[in-house]
Design an enzyme around this catalytic site. Structure first.
Site, PDB file in Angstrom:
ATOM      1  N   GLY A   1       0.803  -1.235   0.000  1.00 60.30           N
ATOM      2  CA  GLY A   1       0.000   0.000   0.000  1.00 60.30           C
ATOM      3  C   GLY A   1       0.827   1.271   0.000  1.00 60.30           C
ATOM      4  O   GLY A   1       1.967   1.308  -0.472  1.00 60.30           O
TER       5      GLY A   1
ATOM      6  N   LYS B   1      11.606   7.719   3.842  1.00 60.58           N
ATOM      7  CA  LYS B   1      12.737   7.521   4.772  1.00 60.58           C
ATOM      8  C   LYS B   1      13.996   7.148   4.013  1.00 60.58           C
ATOM      9  O   LYS B   1      15.102   7.492   4.421  1.00 60.58           O
ATOM     10  CB  LYS B   1      12.408   6.450   5.811  1.00 60.58           C
ATOM     11  CG  LYS B   1      11.731   7.006   7.036  1.00 60.58           C
ATOM     12  CD  LYS B   1      10.358   7.448   6.753  1.00 60.58           C
ATOM     13  CE  LYS B   1       9.750   8.659   7.216  1.00 60.58           C
ATOM     14  NZ  LYS B   1       8.428   8.962   6.740  1.00 60.58           N
TER      15      LYS B   1
ATOM     16  N   ASP C   1      -6.261   4.120   7.450  1.00 62.20           N
ATOM     17  CA  ASP C   1      -6.596   5.460   6.956  1.00 62.20           C
ATOM     18  C   ASP C   1      -8.067   5.580   6.556  1.00 62.20           C
ATOM     19  O   ASP C   1      -8.655   6.662   6.632  1.00 62.20           O
ATOM     20  CB  ASP C   1      -5.724   5.814   5.741  1.00 62.20           C
ATOM     21  CG  ASP C   1      -4.275   6.113   6.118  1.00 62.20           C
ATOM     22  OD1 ASP C   1      -3.918   5.933   7.298  1.00 62.20           O
ATOM     23  OD2 ASP C   1      -3.510   6.522   5.226  1.00 62.20           O
TER      24      ASP C   1
ATOM     25  N   HIS D   1      25.247   3.063  29.167  1.00 61.27           N
ATOM     26  CA  HIS D   1      26.086   4.237  28.894  1.00 61.27           C
ATOM     27  C   HIS D   1      27.213   3.847  27.945  1.00 61.27           C
ATOM     28  O   HIS D   1      27.808   2.790  28.134  1.00 61.27           O
ATOM     29  CB  HIS D   1      26.683   4.753  30.203  1.00 61.27           C
ATOM     30  CG  HIS D   1      27.634   5.889  30.003  1.00 61.27           C
ATOM     31  ND1 HIS D   1      27.206   7.174  29.736  1.00 61.27           N
ATOM     32  CD2 HIS D   1      28.995   5.931  29.998  1.00 61.27           C
ATOM     33  CE1 HIS D   1      28.262   7.963  29.603  1.00 61.27           C
ATOM     34  NE2 HIS D   1      29.363   7.235  29.744  1.00 61.27           N
TER      35      HIS D   1
HETATM   36  P1  FAD Z   1      -2.844   2.058   2.449  1.00 58.43           P
HETATM   37  O1  FAD Z   1      -1.457   1.826   2.840  1.00 58.43           O
HETATM   38  O2  FAD Z   1      -3.158   3.235   1.602  1.00 58.43           O
HETATM   39  O3  FAD Z   1      -3.350   0.730   1.717  1.00 58.43           O
HETATM   40  C1  FAD Z   1      -4.575   0.652   1.097  1.00 58.43           C
HETATM   41  C2  FAD Z   1      -4.462  -0.332  -0.060  1.00 58.43           C
HETATM   42  O4  FAD Z   1      -5.759  -0.651  -0.536  1.00 58.43           O
HETATM   43  C3  FAD Z   1      -3.711   0.240  -1.248  1.00 58.43           C
HETATM   44  O5  FAD Z   1      -2.647  -0.625  -1.601  1.00 58.43           O
HETATM   45  C4  FAD Z   1      -4.761   0.324  -2.360  1.00 58.43           C
HETATM   46  O6  FAD Z   1      -4.225   0.071  -3.644  1.00 58.43           O
HETATM   47  C5  FAD Z   1      -5.731  -0.763  -1.942  1.00 58.43           C
HETATM   48  N1  FAD Z   1      -7.106  -0.577  -2.426  1.00 58.43           N
HETATM   49  C6  FAD Z   1      -7.862   0.545  -2.340  1.00 58.43           C
HETATM   50  N2  FAD Z   1      -9.116   0.313  -2.810  1.00 58.43           N
HETATM   51  C7  FAD Z   1      -9.133  -0.992  -3.208  1.00 58.43           C
HETATM   52  C8  FAD Z   1     -10.122  -1.826  -3.772  1.00 58.43           C
HETATM   53  N3  FAD Z   1     -11.356  -1.414  -4.000  1.00 58.43           N
HETATM   54  N4  FAD Z   1      -9.798  -3.112  -4.076  1.00 58.43           N
HETATM   55  C9  FAD Z   1      -8.547  -3.581  -3.835  1.00 58.43           C
HETATM   56  N5  FAD Z   1      -7.564  -2.825  -3.284  1.00 58.43           N
HETATM   57  C10 FAD Z   1      -7.856  -1.559  -2.967  1.00 58.43           C
HETATM   58  N6  FAD Z   1       2.853   6.768   8.457  1.00 58.43           N
HETATM   59  C11 FAD Z   1       3.713   6.450   9.439  1.00 58.43           C
HETATM   60  O7  FAD Z   1       3.299   5.871  10.445  1.00 58.43           O
HETATM   61  N7  FAD Z   1       5.041   6.748   9.344  1.00 58.43           N
HETATM   62  C12 FAD Z   1       5.554   7.421   8.287  1.00 58.43           C
HETATM   63  O8  FAD Z   1       6.738   7.674   8.245  1.00 58.43           O
HETATM   64  C13 FAD Z   1       4.669   7.789   7.242  1.00 58.43           C
HETATM   65  N8  FAD Z   1       5.118   8.454   6.154  1.00 58.43           N
HETATM   66  C14 FAD Z   1       4.260   8.772   5.153  1.00 58.43           C
HETATM   67  C15 FAD Z   1       4.735   9.477   4.050  1.00 58.43           C
HETATM   68  C16 FAD Z   1       3.885   9.807   3.016  1.00 58.43           C
HETATM   69  C17 FAD Z   1       4.415  10.576   1.841  1.00 58.43           C
HETATM   70  C18 FAD Z   1       2.518   9.390   3.067  1.00 58.43           C
HETATM   71  C19 FAD Z   1       1.584   9.703   1.932  1.00 58.43           C
HETATM   72  C20 FAD Z   1       2.030   8.705   4.152  1.00 58.43           C
HETATM   73  C21 FAD Z   1       2.890   8.395   5.214  1.00 58.43           C
HETATM   74  N9  FAD Z   1       2.429   7.716   6.335  1.00 58.43           N
HETATM   75  C22 FAD Z   1       3.296   7.414   7.358  1.00 58.43           C
HETATM   76  C23 FAD Z   1       1.022   7.300   6.468  1.00 58.43           C
HETATM   77  C24 FAD Z   1       0.874   5.800   6.122  1.00 58.43           C
HETATM   78  O9  FAD Z   1       1.400   5.588   4.852  1.00 58.43           O
HETATM   79  C25 FAD Z   1      -0.589   5.400   6.179  1.00 58.43           C
HETATM   80  O10 FAD Z   1      -1.115   5.728   7.439  1.00 58.43           O
HETATM   81  C26 FAD Z   1      -0.743   3.900   5.939  1.00 58.43           C
HETATM   82  O11 FAD Z   1      -0.249   3.556   4.677  1.00 58.43           O
HETATM   83  C27 FAD Z   1      -2.204   3.479   6.053  1.00 58.43           C
HETATM   84  O12 FAD Z   1      -2.330   2.136   5.775  1.00 58.43           O
HETATM   85  P2  FAD Z   1      -3.684   1.549   5.159  1.00 58.43           P
HETATM   86  O13 FAD Z   1      -3.459   0.077   5.048  1.00 58.43           O
HETATM   87  O14 FAD Z   1      -4.830   2.043   5.930  1.00 58.43           O
HETATM   88  O15 FAD Z   1      -3.806   2.177   3.709  1.00 58.43           O
END
Ligand code: FAD
Length: 458
Positions: free
Chosen positions: A40, A51, A305, A436
């Site tokens: 994702g 990073k 998210d 330390h």
């Molecule tokens: P996602 O990682 O967005 O995964 C959702 C997945 O669902 C995606 O792969 C998508 O393709 C898939 N999907 C969507 N709809 C469908 C569908 N209908 N059918 C099949 N697949 C689907 N967080 C941190 O804790 N530390 C960090 O350092 C950090 N850095 C970040 C830097 C950036 C630039 C960004 C944008 C975000 C960062 N984040 C960080 C936030 C973190 O990336 C998100 O909080 C995290 O990815 C959320 O995970 P998720 O599984 O909810 O969603």
């Protein structure tokens, strides 16, 4: 033999794939559906690639500082192709790792866009899958603020930023949240002239005020132009540059740069879920969940998210595991009181629990601050900027919040998260013997300040 429960996970990000692994570990027959790449946003377009680039910028800085340590170098230069290529290799390696983990747990991974037809039926392409439970983990998408003229400019979002092929000479970043400041640090570190423009009075508005102040000062001292409390009125073009008109401190100003970058936040990706058709309750774009990560539809859970609020990878993972346990008949609840949040800039910033401002509103508190200038390991590293701040209850010394700005703050914060989780007191941290010389001594000494006195300050 009893029939295995069928769990379908939609979305293979850091919310979805740990949920799938947990459900499989608990005995489910699991199918995970991902429309793009496993891992994702976090792995492919977020945490890991940013990073990797931040580390590249840090190596560049260290090489420039090498003569201080008695190491002679020739003038270093940045090779963007190699820097971006290395980032891609790191991502690819980890993505293959995720695929391997899923395979090892015999999880069926389907590639495609999934739709929820009803609480028990998921469609992907021509396939219809029946499920006992569905875990929604479709993540979030970047948002763009409604600013006059923005649509006519080729501005980068975070995905464009992570795909850049050359370094812009100058950049304006709209949005001084975590993503914006990390982008600013990468660009500035590699040699681009950066202006960071934030609407709120401080960068990363969720930070403890004292930490935010020190952070802003540090970024400015590195040459990043920081504008806070700014209301952008218009964006236009002047030759090859983007021009921003804004108002701050009752003064109208204008800045221009070669590249405009928008880092103003993200919204839950609920559009494709057919929420209205199946009766899935939303709050804005976020899927509404209770403390069990359960939606209003029975046996349908949502995590990460997609559920809105604080968008962090480690939180998405914890929610994913919680949902999986409950999908398998458990009754686990989420606890949001000790979630660390980190900024991987130089200096790093990390915090957990209540800020001083939040704690003061609730009870009488005491605050212990210890600077890294009093820590031997920080002197060895030549990184003495910053401090550890512990906010504790005045009467019993219970840890309420810990805020760190300085070297390796993002690793040091885990001790504080554990302290909060175990409801530890400052005395208990102070009495724990820390090795330390390490940076972790700053955490111990900040706790000592609140329980009898620190050793390494006069
Ligand atoms: P996602 O990682 O967005 O995964 C959702 C997945 O669902 C995606 O792969 C998508 O393709 C898939 N999907 C969507 N709809 C469908 C569908 N209908 N059918 C099949 N697949 C689907 N967080 C941190 O804790 N530390 C960090 O350092 C950090 N850095 C970040 C830097 C950036 C630039 C960004 C944008 C975000 C960062 N984040 C960080 C936030 C973190 O990336 C998100 O909080 C995290 O990815 C959320 O995970 P998720 O599984 O909810 O969603």
């Amino acid at each position: 033999m009893s029939k295995k429960r069928k769990v379908v996970v939609i979305g293979g990000g850091i919310g979805g794939y740990p949920a799938a692994i947990k459900a499989a570990r608990l005995g489910a027959e699991v199918t995970l559906i991902e429309k793009a790449d496993l891992g994702g946003t976090c792995l492919n377009w977020g945490c890991i690639p940013t990073k990797s680039l931040l580390h590249g910028a840090e190596v560049f800085r260290l090489v420039k500082e090498a003569p201080t340590f008695g190491i002679k170098t020739t003038k270093p230069i940045v090779d963007m192709g190699t820097l971006m290529g290395r980032k891609d290799q790191v991502v690819l390696g980890l993505r293959r790792g995720v695929a391997g983990l899923l395979k090892a747990k015999k999880i069926v991974v389907l590639q495609g866009e999934a739709e929820l037809l009803d609480p028990c039926t998921v469609r992907v392409g021509k396939k219809k899958l029946l499920a006992d439970s569905v875990i929604l983990a479709t993540g979030s998408l970047p948002t763009s603020p409604p600013i006059l003229g923005l649509d006519d400019i080729t501005a980068w979002d975070s995905n464009d930023f992570l795909s850049m092929t050359s370094l812009p000479e100058s950049a304006i970043i709209i949005g001084g949240g975590v993503i914006g400041v990390e982008f600013a640090q990468i660009l500035n570190g590699l040699g681009c002239q950066v202006t960071l423009i934030e609407m709120m009075p401080q960068l990363v508005p969720s930070l403890d005020g004292e930490i935010a102040h020190a952070f802003q000062k540090s970024l400015r001292s590195q040459g990043i132009q920081v504008v806070t409390g700014a209301k952008i009125s218009k964006i236009g073009k002047s030759g090859k540059c983007s021009v921003i008109e804004y108002q701050s401190d009752n003064q109208k100003s204008q800045i221009e740069a070669q590249q405009l970058i928008v880092a103003t936040g993200r919204r839950p990706a609920s559009d494709g879920l057919r929420a209205d058709k199946i009766g899935l309750e939303l709050e804005g774009a976020a899927v509404k969940v209770d403390q069990y990560m359960s939606t209003n539809l029975s046996n349908v859970y949502a995590v990460g998210d997609l559920t809105g609020g604080v968008m962090l990878a480690h939180l998405a993972m914890a929610e994913g595991e919680c949902a999986a346990v409950n999908a398998m008949g458990g009754k686990q609840t989420m606890d949001y009181s000790s979630i660390p949040s980190c900024i991987y800039t130089m200096p790093q910033v990390a915090s957990v629990g209540l800020s001083e401002e939040q704690a003061k509103e609730r009870q009488k508190i005491s605050v212990g601050i210890f600077p890294f200038s009093g820590v031997g390991k920080a002197a060895v590293l030549s990184q003495q900027e910053g401090f550890v701040k512990i906010v504790a209850g005045a009467q019993y010394g219970e840890v309420l919040g810990v805020h760190i700005i300085g070297p390796q703050a993002t690793d040091l914060i885990s001790e504080a998260a554990l302290a909060l989780n175990l409801e530890a007191t400052v005395e208990e941290i102070a009495q724990t013997i820390h090795p330390h010389p390490t940076l972790s001594e700053a955490v111990m000494e900040a706790a000592m300040k609140l329980s009898g006195g620190a050793v390494h300050v006069p």
